[in-house]
Design a protein around this motif. Structure first.
Motif, mmCIF file in Angstrom:
data_model
loop_
_atom_site.group_PDB
_atom_site.id
_atom_site.type_symbol
_atom_site.label_atom_id
_atom_site.label_comp_id
_atom_site.label_asym_id
_atom_site.label_seq_id
_atom_site.Cartn_x
_atom_site.Cartn_y
_atom_site.Cartn_z
ATOM 1 N N SER A 221 0.945 -1.489 7.596
ATOM 2 C CA SER A 221 0.232 -2.039 6.445
ATOM 3 C C SER A 221 0.759 -3.430 6.120
ATOM 4 C CB SER A 221 0.391 -1.112 5.228
ATOM 5 O OG SER A 221 1.750 -0.949 4.924
ATOM 6 N N PRO B 132 0.809 -1.221 0.000
ATOM 7 C CA PRO B 132 0.000 0.000 0.000
ATOM 8 C C PRO B 132 0.843 1.273 0.000
ATOM 9 C CG PRO B 132 -0.835 -1.559 1.619
ATOM 10 C CD PRO B 132 0.480 -2.119 1.132
ATOM 11 N N TYR C 206 -4.107 -1.431 4.852
ATOM 12 C CA TYR C 206 -3.463 -0.208 5.320
ATOM 13 C C TYR C 206 -4.258 0.268 6.528
ATOM 14 C CZ TYR C 206 -1.766 4.619 5.365
ATOM 15 O OH TYR C 206 -1.230 5.831 5.732
#
Ligand SMILES: Cc1ncc(COP(=O)(O)O)c(C=O)c1O
Length: 393
Positions: free
Chosen positions: A306, A165, A194
């Motif tokens: 993330s 991400p 995320y």
């Protein structure tokens, strides 16, 4: 018989060399592992006589919507179409500007061009290869190359490159404070999270690709646009079938971007394996990390906020092309995504960028090397890749 290379046909994205001990991808092995389920799903469609936008497409959209945590999931003919139609649905058009990373697959940019808008490139972070929020800030403050925003900036498209991400929190804050839409190019990142949420549901629209090489790949082309906004989702539904609410009543310029039932049925089978496959990608990544430690190579950063889904395991190698050649001699095929940043592509020459405008994108294009990464890789093959890499440096 030797076969002359047909230069009249454009090169495909990936040329897998099955003769290598470790090819860069092995979709035959994936099929072999789930053959009976796929064959059954395809046969059921063939027997149904229903081939386009049927029950499998509807079910797939429900299942993907639930998996991704979005209000609306609209399948399309490709990831490129998802980007293109999302820009249209958001009202981006001729003369508008759209921020995108200088280092991504060309489709992120061409979608912008399709609506008559102009892509504005921004440099990437060295550590993740994703668009750098600080460089977006620089652009907005008119301290980076490109045309002045001047009220024409309508959207930004961060890309979750290689399955990792982009740093969405500052990007969303910048988008909101400047009144521009945010489209996530999640083509390579299905399932990545995320701050506890799946990508594709964070911005105004999320775009995914089901190109066969992707973590969730069709047996042909396919794509998906996702949104938390019901009205935007309904607009995307109209755009994919000729722009009308009612059959034979057309309110706006629409397109034919339908997913077919065979692809939807295949994707439904594969979606059931995605969690298992992603876990295997993580295990392979961990094995690469351990094996490559101490060689002075840069391996992918694992952010704490993330999760990376390792569409690619991309390392940096200063002498990349020579190392790649030596690895190939040892039977290990690798890939380079991407050898030329977008601001230096002939297609975008007229935008007036030059070498040196985006140093990190240019360095990435010189240094990145994508190692074989797919769930069917055996531990022995991973070790072979590590060994080939070690001996090729
Ligand atoms: C980052 C990125 N964006 C967009 C696309 C376009 O997707 P598709 O090939 O399904 O049109 C791809 C993949 O091909 C991609 O990797």
């Amino acid at each position: 018989m030797a076969c002359a290379k047909d230069v009249s046909r454009p090169a495909v994205a990936i040329a897998v060399d099955d003769h290598m001990a470790v090819p860069v991808l092995n979709l035959k092995a994936q099929y072999a592992g789930i053959r009976s389920r796929i064959d059954e799903a395809v046969r059921t469609v063939l027997e149904s006589g229903h081939f386009v936008l049927g029950p499998n497409v509807a079910a797939l959209e429900e299942e993907l919507g639930a998996f991704l945590g979005v209000t609306k999931a609209v399948t399309m003919a490709s990831g490129t179409d998802a980007l293109h139609l999302s820009l249209r649905a958001l009202g981006v058009g001729p003369g508008d500007l759209v921020l995108i990373p200088a280092f991504t697959f060309v489709a992120t940019a061409t979608a912008v061009s399709y609506v008559g808008a102009r892509p504005v490139f921004v440099d990437i972070e060295a550590k993740t290869f994703n668009v750098d929020p600080d460089r977006v800030r620089d652009y907005l403050a008119e301290k980076a190359p490109g045309p002045r925003p001047d009220g024409r900036l309508k959207a930004m498209i961060p890309v979750h490159l290689y399955g990792q991400p982009a740093d969405m929190e500052p990007l969303l804050a910048l988008a909101r404070s400047h009144g521009v839409a945010l489209i996530e190019d999640a083509a390579q990142a299905i399932g990545a999270m995320y701050h506890g949420k799946r990508v594709g549901g964070l911005g105004d629209v999320g775009c995914f690709s089901f190109y066969p090489t992707k973590n969730l790949g069709a047996m042909g082309d396919g794509g998906l646009a996702t949104t938390q906004d019901q009205a935007l989702g309904d607009h995307l539904l109209r755009l994919r079938v000729y722009g009308g609410r009612q059959r034979y009543l057309h309110e706006e310029l629409g397109f034919n971007s339908r997913l077919d039932e065979i692809q939807a049925a295949v994707l439904r089978v594969k979606l059931g394996f995605l969690g298992e496959w992603t876990a295997r990608r993580h295990a392979i990544a961990a094995r690469y990390r351990a094996g490559l430690a101490g060689l002075g190579l840069t391996v992918p950063l694992e952010r704490t906020d993330s999760t990376h889904v390792y569409h690619q395991f991309t390392i940096r190698v200063p002498d990349r092309d020579a190392v790649r050649g030596r690895m190939a001699e040892r039977g290990v095929q690798t890939a380079v995504y991407y050898p030329l940043p977008l601001h230096l592509q002939p297609l975008y020459r007229e935008l007036g960028y030059g070498t040196g405008d985006f140093p990190e994108a240019e360095r990435a294009a010189r240094e990145v090397l994508c190692l074989p990464m797919y769930p069917e890789l055996t531990d022995a093959q991973v070790d072979e890749v590590v060994e080939a890499c070690r001996r090729s440096l």
